[in-house]
Design a protein around this motif. Structure first.
Motif, PDB file in Angstrom:
ATOM      1  N   ALA A  88       0.838  -1.197   0.000  1.00 49.20           N
ATOM      2  CA  ALA A  88       0.000   0.000   0.000  1.00 49.20           C
ATOM      3  C   ALA A  88       0.875   1.250   0.000  1.00 49.20           C
ATOM      4  O   ALA A  88       2.036   1.213   0.399  1.00 49.20           O
ATOM      5  CB  ALA A  88      -0.902   0.007   1.230  1.00 49.20           C
ATOM      6  N   LEU A  89       0.294   2.372  -0.430  1.00 51.22           N
ATOM      7  CA  LEU A  89       0.948   3.673  -0.349  1.00 51.22           C
ATOM      8  C   LEU A  89       0.463   4.362   0.916  1.00 51.22           C
ATOM      9  O   LEU A  89      -0.738   4.425   1.166  1.00 51.22           O
ATOM     10  CB  LEU A  89       0.594   4.508  -1.580  1.00 51.22           C
ATOM     11  N   LYS A  90       1.390   4.863   1.717  1.00 51.87           N
ATOM     12  CA  LYS A  90       1.051   5.458   3.007  1.00 51.87           C
ATOM     13  C   LYS A  90       1.664   6.846   3.141  1.00 51.87           C
ATOM     14  O   LYS A  90       2.601   7.183   2.434  1.00 51.87           O
ATOM     15  CB  LYS A  90       1.570   4.580   4.140  1.00 51.87           C
ATOM     16  N   ILE A  91       1.142   7.623   4.097  1.00 49.06           N
ATOM     17  CA  ILE A  91       1.751   8.893   4.471  1.00 49.06           C
ATOM     18  C   ILE A  91       1.921   8.915   5.975  1.00 49.06           C
ATOM     19  O   ILE A  91       1.120   8.340   6.709  1.00 49.06           O
ATOM     20  CB  ILE A  91       0.942  10.110   3.971  1.00 49.06           C
ATOM     21  N   ASP A  92       2.990   9.542   6.427  1.00 44.46           N
ATOM     22  CA  ASP A  92       3.303   9.622   7.850  1.00 44.46           C
ATOM     23  C   ASP A  92       3.602  11.080   8.180  1.00 44.46           C
ATOM     24  O   ASP A  92       4.394  11.723   7.492  1.00 44.46           O
ATOM     25  CB  ASP A  92       4.517   8.738   8.156  1.00 44.46           C
ATOM     26  N   LEU A  93       2.961  11.609   9.224  1.00 46.53           N
ATOM     27  CA  LEU A  93       3.151  12.998   9.651  1.00 46.53           C
ATOM     28  C   LEU A  93       3.970  13.049  10.936  1.00 46.53           C
ATOM     29  O   LEU A  93       3.881  12.153  11.758  1.00 46.53           O
ATOM     30  CB  LEU A  93       1.800  13.675   9.894  1.00 46.53           C
ATOM     31  N   SER A  94       4.728  14.130  11.117  1.00 46.28           N
ATOM     32  CA  SER A  94       5.543  14.269  12.317  1.00 46.28           C
ATOM     33  C   SER A  94       4.716  14.672  13.536  1.00 46.28           C
ATOM     34  O   SER A  94       5.151  14.510  14.667  1.00 46.28           O
ATOM     35  CB  SER A  94       6.647  15.307  12.085  1.00 46.28           C
ATOM     36  N   ALA A  95       3.533  15.236  13.317  1.00 40.54           N
ATOM     37  CA  ALA A  95       2.647  15.651  14.408  1.00 40.54           C
ATOM     38  C   ALA A  95       1.218  15.612  13.882  1.00 40.54           C
ATOM     39  O   ALA A  95       0.994  15.616  12.673  1.00 40.54           O
ATOM     40  CB  ALA A  95       2.993  17.065  14.874  1.00 40.54           C
ATOM     41  N   THR A  96       0.254  15.604  14.794  1.00 42.56           N
ATOM     42  CA  THR A  96      -1.136  15.612  14.374  1.00 42.56           C
ATOM     43  C   THR A  96      -1.431  16.916  13.641  1.00 42.56           C
ATOM     44  O   THR A  96      -1.112  17.995  14.110  1.00 42.56           O
ATOM     45  CB  THR A  96      -2.074  15.462  15.582  1.00 42.56           C
ATOM     46  N   ASP A  97      -1.999  16.796  12.474  1.00 43.04           N
ATOM     47  CA  ASP A  97      -2.270  17.947  11.623  1.00 43.04           C
ATOM     48  C   ASP A  97      -3.414  17.578  10.691  1.00 43.04           C
ATOM     49  O   ASP A  97      -3.637  16.405  10.411  1.00 43.04           O
ATOM     50  CB  ASP A  97      -1.017  18.303  10.810  1.00 43.04           C
ATOM     51  N   SER A  98      -4.130  18.569  10.226  1.00 42.89           N
ATOM     52  CA  SER A  98      -5.197  18.351   9.258  1.00 42.89           C
ATOM     53  C   SER A  98      -4.651  18.664   7.877  1.00 42.89           C
ATOM     54  O   SER A  98      -4.261  19.792   7.597  1.00 42.89           O
ATOM     55  CB  SER A  98      -6.382  19.262   9.582  1.00 42.89           C
ATOM     56  N   ASN A  99      -4.582  17.655   7.028  1.00 39.44           N
ATOM     57  CA  ASN A  99      -4.041  17.802   5.682  1.00 39.44           C
ATOM     58  C   ASN A  99      -5.082  17.397   4.659  1.00 39.44           C
ATOM     59  O   ASN A  99      -5.806  16.421   4.846  1.00 39.44           O
ATOM     60  CB  ASN A  99      -2.806  16.915   5.502  1.00 39.44           C
ATOM     61  N   THR A 100      -5.151  18.133   3.586  1.00 39.83           N
ATOM     62  CA  THR A 100      -6.040  17.800   2.478  1.00 39.83           C
ATOM     63  C   THR A 100      -5.280  17.961   1.175  1.00 39.83           C
ATOM     64  O   THR A 100      -4.263  18.655   1.119  1.00 39.83           O
ATOM     65  CB  THR A 100      -7.278  18.707   2.449  1.00 39.83           C
ATOM     66  N   GLY A 101      -5.759  17.303   0.128  1.00 36.44           N
ATOM     67  CA  GLY A 101      -5.085  17.448  -1.152  1.00 36.44           C
ATOM     68  C   GLY A 101      -5.648  16.524  -2.200  1.00 36.44           C
ATOM     69  O   GLY A 101      -6.757  15.998  -2.066  1.00 36.44           O
ATOM     70  N   VAL A 102      -4.840  16.298  -3.227  1.00 36.99           N
ATOM     71  CA  VAL A 102      -5.210  15.433  -4.347  1.00 36.99           C
ATOM     72  C   VAL A 102      -4.011  14.570  -4.689  1.00 36.99           C
ATOM     73  O   VAL A 102      -2.864  15.034  -4.678  1.00 36.99           O
ATOM     74  CB  VAL A 102      -5.609  16.273  -5.577  1.00 36.99           C
ATOM     75  N   LEU A 103      -4.281  13.319  -4.974  1.00 38.49           N
ATOM     76  CA  LEU A 103      -3.255  12.365  -5.363  1.00 38.49           C
ATOM     77  C   LEU A 103      -3.631  11.750  -6.702  1.00 38.49           C
ATOM     78  O   LEU A 103      -4.785  11.382  -6.910  1.00 38.49           O
ATOM     79  CB  LEU A 103      -3.146  11.259  -4.307  1.00 38.49           C
ATOM     80  N   VAL A 104      -2.660  11.673  -7.613  1.00 39.49           N
ATOM     81  CA  VAL A 104      -2.850  10.966  -8.877  1.00 39.49           C
ATOM     82  C   VAL A 104      -1.873   9.795  -8.847  1.00 39.49           C
ATOM     83  O   VAL A 104      -0.680   9.980  -8.601  1.00 39.49           O
ATOM     84  CB  VAL A 104      -2.546  11.877 -10.094  1.00 39.49           C
ATOM     85  N   TYR A 105      -2.396   8.592  -9.082  1.00 42.19           N
ATOM     86  CA  TYR A 105      -1.545   7.416  -9.021  1.00 42.19           C
ATOM     87  C   TYR A 105      -1.979   6.390 -10.060  1.00 42.19           C
ATOM     88  O   TYR A 105      -3.035   6.510 -10.677  1.00 42.19           O
ATOM     89  CB  TYR A 105      -1.588   6.769  -7.631  1.00 42.19           C
ATOM     90  N   ALA A 106      -1.125   5.406 -10.251  1.00 43.25           N
ATOM     91  CA  ALA A 106      -1.449   4.295 -11.148  1.00 43.25           C
ATOM     92  C   ALA A 106      -0.893   3.023 -10.548  1.00 43.25           C
ATOM     93  O   ALA A 106       0.132   3.051  -9.869  1.00 43.25           O
ATOM     94  CB  ALA A 106      -0.842   4.526 -12.534  1.00 43.25           C
ATOM     95  N   TYR A 107      -1.576   1.905 -10.798  1.00 42.91           N
ATOM     96  CA  TYR A 107      -1.028   0.597 -10.458  1.00 42.91           C
ATOM     97  C   TYR A 107      -0.178   0.137 -11.634  1.00 42.91           C
ATOM     98  O   TYR A 107      -0.618   0.232 -12.793  1.00 42.91           O
ATOM     99  CB  TYR A 107      -2.139  -0.415 -10.194  1.00 42.91           C
ATOM    100  N   VAL A 108       1.035  -0.311 -11.368  1.00 41.27           N
ATOM    101  CA  VAL A 108       1.935  -0.775 -12.427  1.00 41.27           C
ATOM    102  C   VAL A 108       2.510  -2.126 -12.028  1.00 41.27           C
ATOM    103  O   VAL A 108       2.668  -2.422 -10.852  1.00 41.27           O
ATOM    104  CB  VAL A 108       3.070   0.235 -12.708  1.00 41.27           C
ATOM    105  N   ALA A 109       2.814  -2.923 -13.036  1.00 46.18           N
ATOM    106  CA  ALA A 109       3.390  -4.266 -12.774  1.00 46.18           C
ATOM    107  C   ALA A 109       4.862  -4.164 -12.433  1.00 46.18           C
ATOM    108  O   ALA A 109       5.528  -3.224 -12.726  1.00 46.18           O
ATOM    109  CB  ALA A 109       3.184  -5.149 -13.986  1.00 46.18           C
TER     110      ALA A 109
END
Length: 109
Positions: A88-109
């Motif tokens: 899986a793709l994950k994100i880790d923050l250094s402190a509690t924060d409210s983050n929003t955004g957009v991600l573009v990704y693809a599954y590849v072999a």
């Protein structure tokens, strides 16, 4: 995140996360890697973040975003980084924060 638009091979999702521990952005698929093609994130309080795979392999970052600012990784056909196969793709923050955004990704072999 919530699926917003799918182009052949590319998925666009809105992301929203507020925890400090690893948070899934994209689910793992057996036999596939997750490739980050573009990413936009805005931080409410300011944190240091990194994008990684489930095994902790850092793909992007760490990057520090100050309160009220954001990070933009423009679209790249070759991608900004891939997870390992089946992770899986994950994100880790250094402190509690409210983050929003957009991600573009693809599954590849």
């Amino acid at each position: 995140g919530q699926r917003m638009y799918v182009d052949p091979g590319q998925t666009f999702v809105a992301v929203s996360y507020t925890v400090t521990a690893d948070t899934d952005l994209v689910a793992a698929v057996a036999g596939q890697k997750v490739r980050v093609l573009a990413f936009v994130a805005r931080s409410a309080a300011g944190t240091t973040s990194l994008v990684s795979s489930v095994t902790g392999t850092v793909l992007i970052g760490p990057f520090t975003v100050t309160a009220g600012n954001g990070l933009v990784l423009p679209f790249s056909e070759i991608g900004w980084g891939d997870t390992k196969v089946g992770e899986a793709l994950k994100i880790d923050l250094s402190a509690t924060d409210s983050n929003t955004g957009v991600l573009v990704y693809a599954y590849v072999a």
